[in-house]
Structures are given as structure tokens and as C-alpha cells.
Design an enzyme around this catalytic site. Structure first.
Site, PDB file in Angstrom:
ATOM      1  N   CYS A   1      -5.120  -0.237  -9.241  1.00 61.71           N
ATOM      2  CA  CYS A   1      -5.191   1.065  -8.570  1.00 61.71           C
ATOM      3  C   CYS A   1      -6.302   1.920  -9.193  1.00 61.71           C
ATOM      4  O   CYS A   1      -6.299   2.180 -10.390  1.00 61.71           O
ATOM      5  CB  CYS A   1      -3.854   1.804  -8.656  1.00 61.71           C
ATOM      6  SG  CYS A   1      -3.959   3.414  -7.868  1.00 61.71           S
TER       7      CYS A   1
ATOM      8  N   ASP B   1     -11.499  -6.367   2.754  1.00 61.38           N
ATOM      9  CA  ASP B   1     -12.301  -6.342   3.978  1.00 61.38           C
ATOM     10  C   ASP B   1     -12.128  -7.559   4.881  1.00 61.38           C
ATOM     11  O   ASP B   1     -13.058  -7.933   5.591  1.00 61.38           O
ATOM     12  CB  ASP B   1     -13.794  -6.182   3.656  1.00 61.38           C
ATOM     13  CG  ASP B   1     -14.092  -4.906   2.887  1.00 61.38           C
ATOM     14  OD1 ASP B   1     -13.253  -3.990   2.917  1.00 61.38           O
ATOM     15  OD2 ASP B   1     -15.161  -4.830   2.250  1.00 61.38           O
TER      16      ASP B   1
ATOM     17  N   ARG C   1      -5.840  -2.629   4.542  1.00 64.32           N
ATOM     18  CA  ARG C   1      -6.196  -1.615   5.548  1.00 64.32           C
ATOM     19  C   ARG C   1      -6.373  -2.175   6.960  1.00 64.32           C
ATOM     20  O   ARG C   1      -5.976  -1.500   7.921  1.00 64.32           O
ATOM     21  CB  ARG C   1      -7.470  -0.866   5.101  1.00 64.32           C
ATOM     22  CG  ARG C   1      -7.243  -0.008   3.864  1.00 64.32           C
ATOM     23  CD  ARG C   1      -8.560   0.409   3.253  1.00 64.32           C
ATOM     24  NE  ARG C   1      -9.345  -0.772   2.894  1.00 64.32           N
ATOM     25  CZ  ARG C   1     -10.602  -0.742   2.489  1.00 64.32           C
ATOM     26  NH1 ARG C   1     -11.222   0.419   2.409  1.00 64.32           N
ATOM     27  NH2 ARG C   1     -11.233  -1.851   2.163  1.00 64.32           N
TER      28      ARG C   1
ATOM     29  N   MET D   1       0.838  -1.192   0.000  1.00 66.81           N
ATOM     30  CA  MET D   1       0.000   0.000   0.000  1.00 66.81           C
ATOM     31  C   MET D   1       0.875   1.246   0.000  1.00 66.81           C
ATOM     32  O   MET D   1       1.781   1.358   0.833  1.00 66.81           O
ATOM     33  CB  MET D   1      -0.887  -0.003   1.252  1.00 66.81           C
ATOM     34  CG  MET D   1      -2.008  -1.035   1.190  1.00 66.81           C
ATOM     35  SD  MET D   1      -3.079  -0.980   2.635  1.00 66.81           S
ATOM     36  CE  MET D   1      -2.051  -1.771   3.848  1.00 66.81           C
TER      37      MET D   1
HETATM   38  C1  LIG Z   1      -3.621   3.979   1.408  1.00 67.76           C
HETATM   39  C2  LIG Z   1      -3.749   2.812   0.478  1.00 67.76           C
HETATM   40  C3  LIG Z   1      -2.747   2.560  -0.421  1.00 67.76           C
HETATM   41  C4  LIG Z   1      -2.853   1.473  -1.297  1.00 67.76           C
HETATM   42  N1  LIG Z   1      -1.827   1.224  -2.161  1.00 67.76           N
HETATM   43  C5  LIG Z   1      -1.888   0.103  -2.930  1.00 67.76           C
HETATM   44  C6  LIG Z   1      -0.779  -0.236  -3.770  1.00 67.76           C
HETATM   45  O1  LIG Z   1       0.228   0.470  -3.839  1.00 67.76           O
HETATM   46  N2  LIG Z   1      -0.888  -1.370  -4.505  1.00 67.76           N
HETATM   47  C7  LIG Z   1      -1.997  -2.186  -4.441  1.00 67.76           C
HETATM   48  O2  LIG Z   1      -2.046  -3.224  -5.105  1.00 67.76           O
HETATM   49  N3  LIG Z   1      -3.062  -1.859  -3.690  1.00 67.76           N
HETATM   50  C8  LIG Z   1      -3.016  -0.758  -2.925  1.00 67.76           C
HETATM   51  N4  LIG Z   1      -4.081  -0.466  -2.120  1.00 67.76           N
HETATM   52  C9  LIG Z   1      -5.263  -1.365  -2.094  1.00 67.76           C
HETATM   53  C10 LIG Z   1      -5.102  -2.445  -1.035  1.00 67.76           C
HETATM   54  O3  LIG Z   1      -3.956  -3.211  -1.306  1.00 67.76           O
HETATM   55  C11 LIG Z   1      -6.310  -3.391  -1.024  1.00 67.76           C
HETATM   56  O4  LIG Z   1      -6.455  -3.984  -2.286  1.00 67.76           O
HETATM   57  C12 LIG Z   1      -7.618  -2.686  -0.683  1.00 67.76           C
HETATM   58  O5  LIG Z   1      -7.440  -1.731   0.327  1.00 67.76           O
HETATM   59  C13 LIG Z   1      -8.677  -3.702  -0.224  1.00 67.76           C
HETATM   60  O6  LIG Z   1      -8.195  -4.577   0.751  1.00 67.76           O
HETATM   61  P1  LIG Z   1      -8.326  -4.313   2.343  1.00 67.76           P
HETATM   62  O7  LIG Z   1      -9.817  -4.242   2.645  1.00 67.76           O
HETATM   63  O8  LIG Z   1      -7.656  -5.482   2.952  1.00 67.76           O
HETATM   64  O9  LIG Z   1      -7.662  -3.008   2.593  1.00 67.76           O
HETATM   65  C14 LIG Z   1      -4.010   0.630  -1.269  1.00 67.76           C
HETATM   66  C15 LIG Z   1      -5.025   0.916  -0.351  1.00 67.76           C
HETATM   67  C16 LIG Z   1      -4.917   1.994   0.510  1.00 67.76           C
HETATM   68  C17 LIG Z   1      -6.051   2.255   1.466  1.00 67.76           C
END
Ligand SMILES: Cc1cc2nc3c(=O)[nH]c(=O)nc-3n(C[C@H](O)[C@H](O)[C@H](O)COP(=O)(O)O)c2cc1C
Length: 310
Positions: free
Chosen positions: A84, A188, A211, A1
Site C-alpha cells: 500500500c 493494468d 481497478r 481493494m
Molecule cells: C481504491 C483502491 C483500493 C486498493 N486497496 C488495496 C488493498 O486494500 N490491498 C491491496 O493489496 N491493494 C489495494 N489496491 C491496489 C490494487 O490491488 C492493485 O494492486 C493496483 O490497483 C494495480 O492493479 P490494477 O491495475 O489491476 O488495479 C487498491 C487500489 C485501489 C485503486
């Protein structure tokens, strides 16, 4: 991220049991132009392995060159970002923008797979919007193009980060008899119970957690423990929590090499830390406004003094 999974945070997640971690995404164009800030993102320490370096871009040649540059850091994986949703990236045809141009996505994948010896994986979303949830077909095509594994975030680009992630199509990809590469489900996974439920229900090979690990990096330990024993671990003691934040702060400032920028970087993590402490708001505001490591350590001392017996 981006701005989150730097070396300091990755080491922390590793200490709590994360099995595989990824760098922040790195611009292929910036790597090709030798931009120092982007090249720093390629640094991988031995203690944190296995690590995937994630790159993004829309030009097959630049992506192939960037993958070669990334390969010099000996990552275990090179990951392609096709997910992204941010306007300045997706609308320019990179990241999730490639969900509107599958031939280009495949061309990039083939170019990168050909350019490097390291296994290449990809991460994408269900589709561009509700009318184009094309992931089942895209997954087959990415597999044919040579990716070694695929991560799917259960949202469309149009959803950005809103609504609940929909794992139905992730399950469909996993159960597609044509698919043989590992499928990593993402979106999530915010508790050990949900991790188990989704693993069982959708049959994915692994879970990716983004997250929910911010401010709660011990989620990896919690999930692993629950999967192994069916029991929930108690949350870390306040002392463990404070020590963790102290270490993360010191490592982050050290890694970034600048006190002010290091503290700014830490604010995202501190903002979601110490949830549930009664009347914590005034101290939280102080913590988030603090501009020196010394002050922050004093605030952490106060947290222990105030809440240590809870
Ligand atoms: C601040 C932030 C930065 C992120 N940067 C990336 C990234 O550089 N590459 C990527 O594949 N996903 C990125 N994501 C998406 C997360 O990897 C993930 O796919 C998304 O947040 C959903 O999963 P989660 O609910 O576990 O967060 C980012 C998400 C956030 C909130």
C-alpha cells in the site's frame, strides 16, 4: 481493494468467474483492539470462497495476533499487504513502507507464518522507487520466510498508481530458478488480449485484477473465455448490465445496513458504468447525485427505456 472488494462486490466478481478474491486490507492494530468496523471486514461467506483475508501493519506481534483473529473466519489464505503506497500507511512503516525495511518485512512474515495454519501469501511492489527495485531479492527472501505465493504489482511505491505497470521484473522473479512458489502478476490487466499477452510473455502463474474490474466485473468472464477459445465475448447487454447494477446496489445497501452509506459506496462503481452510451451525461449526473434506492431504480428504468434498443 479498500472500499471496493466488500462481500457484495466479491459475490458479483465470483458470479463472473473470479477464481480467488481478497478482502479489503484490514488493519492488524484495529483487529487487535477489537474494532468492530475492521472485524466486519473478516466476514467471508461460503458462496464466495476461496477468499484471502489481507492484513496490514508494521508490528510483527500485532500482525501475528491479527492473523490468528483472521483465521477464525476460515479464509483459504491470509495475505500480507506490503504494497500500500498511501502516505498515512507507507510513511508510518506499514504497507509499501516495509520495502524500506526488508528485515522487518521478513520478521513480520515469519511471525505470521508461525502463528497460523492457513497458507500465508504476500503482495508487494517492485521496490520503493526507481533506485531501489529490489523485488527479485525480496521475492527470494519472502519465499524463504514461508510465503505460499507472492503477488507483485509492477510499480514502485514512488509511482503510486501512475504510469504504466512494468512487468519486466515480475517476469524476472517468475523465471528465477530459485523461485518455486506461484507468482501472481498485477497491474493494468485491462483486456482479455492483454491478459493473454502478459500470461504468455511473463509466464506468471496467475493474474490479479483490481481497478479494471470496477464497473466491469465481467472482465473475469471475458478473460477466461478468451484464454479458452481465442474469441472475444460481446459486452453484456444493457439489460444484463442494468440488472447487475440493481443487484449490486441492493446487496451493497443490505450489506452495509444503511441506505445512504450504501449508495455512497456504490458511486465508485456507478461512476464508471454505462460507458459509451450516447449523451449519457445528464442521466449519469442524476445517478451519481441520487440519494435513494427507489430513485436509482427509476433512473435504471429510464436507462433501459432510453437506450434499450441500441
Ligand atoms: C481504491 C483502491 C483500493 C486498493 N486497496 C488495496 C488493498 O486494500 N490491498 C491491496 O493489496 N491493494 C489495494 N489496491 C491496489 C490494487 O490491488 C492493485 O494492486 C493496483 O490497483 C494495480 O492493479 P490494477 O491495475 O489491476 O488495479 C487498491 C487500489 C485501489 C485503486
Amino acid at each position: 481493494m479498500e472500499d471496493v472488494t466488500d462481500v457484495a462486490f466479491r459475490l458479483l466478481c465470483k458470479s463472473y468467474g473470479a477464481d480467488l478474491m481478497y478482502t479489503e486490507f484490514v488493519s492488524s492494530d484495529a483487529l487487535v483492539r477489537n474494532i468492530e468496523k475492521s472485524k466486519r471486514k473478516l466476514i467471508v461467506l461460503d458462496e464466495e470462497r476461496p477468499v484471502g483475508i489481507q492484513i496490514y501493519g508494521k508490528h510483527p506481534d500485532a500482525m501475528a495476533d491479527a492473523a490468528r483473529i483472521a483465521e477464525e473466519s476460515n479464509p483459504e489464505i491470509i495475505d500480507l499487504n506490503f504494497g500500500c503506497p498511501v502516505k498515512k500507511i507507507a510513511k508510518k512503516g506499514a504497507g509499501a513502507g516495509l520495502l524500506l525495511d526488508i528485515p522487518k518485512m521478513i520478521e513480520i512474515t515469519e511471525a505470521v507464518v508461525k502463528a497460523v495454519k492457513t497458507p500465508v501469501t504476500a503482495k508487494t511492489r517492485l521496490g520503493w522507487d526507481d533506485n531501489s527495485k529490489i523485488i527479485v531479492d525480496v521475492a527470494e527472501r519472502l519465499q524463504d520466510a514461508g510465503v505460499a505465493a507472492l503477488t507483485i504489482h509492477g510499480r514502485t511505491r514512488a509511482q503510486m498508481y501512475q504510469g504504466e505497470a512494468d512487468w519486466t521484473l515480475i517476469g524476472e522473479v517468475k523465471n528465477n530458478s530459485r523461485m518455486y512458489i506461484p507468482i501472481i502478476g498485477n497491474g493494468d490487466i485491462s483486456s482479455p488480449e492483454k491478459a493473454k499477452k502478459y500470461l504468455d510473455r511473463y509466464g506468471v502463474d496467475a493474474l490479479m485484477i483490481g481497478r479494471p474490474s470496477i464497473g466491469r466485473p465481467w472482465i473475469f468472464r471475458e478473460i477466461k473465455h478468451y484464454l479458452e477459445s481465442g474469441e472475444l465475448l460481446p459486452i453484456p447487454t444493457l439489460e444484463e448490465h442494468v440488472n447487475m447494477i440493481r443487484n449490486q446496489l441492493v446487496q451493497t445497501v443490505d450489506w452495509i445496513g444503511d441506505e445512504r452509506r450504501g449508495i455512497l459506496h456504490m458511486r465508485r462503481h456507478m461512476a464508471v458504468s454505462f460507458k459509451g452510451l450516447p449523451n449519457f451525461r445528464p442521466l449519469k449526473i442524476k445517478m451519481l447525485r441520487s440519494e435513494s434506492v427507489e430513485d436509482l431504480h427509476k433512473i435504471f428504468d429510464t436507462i433501459i427505456e432510453t437506450y434499450g434498443d441500441i
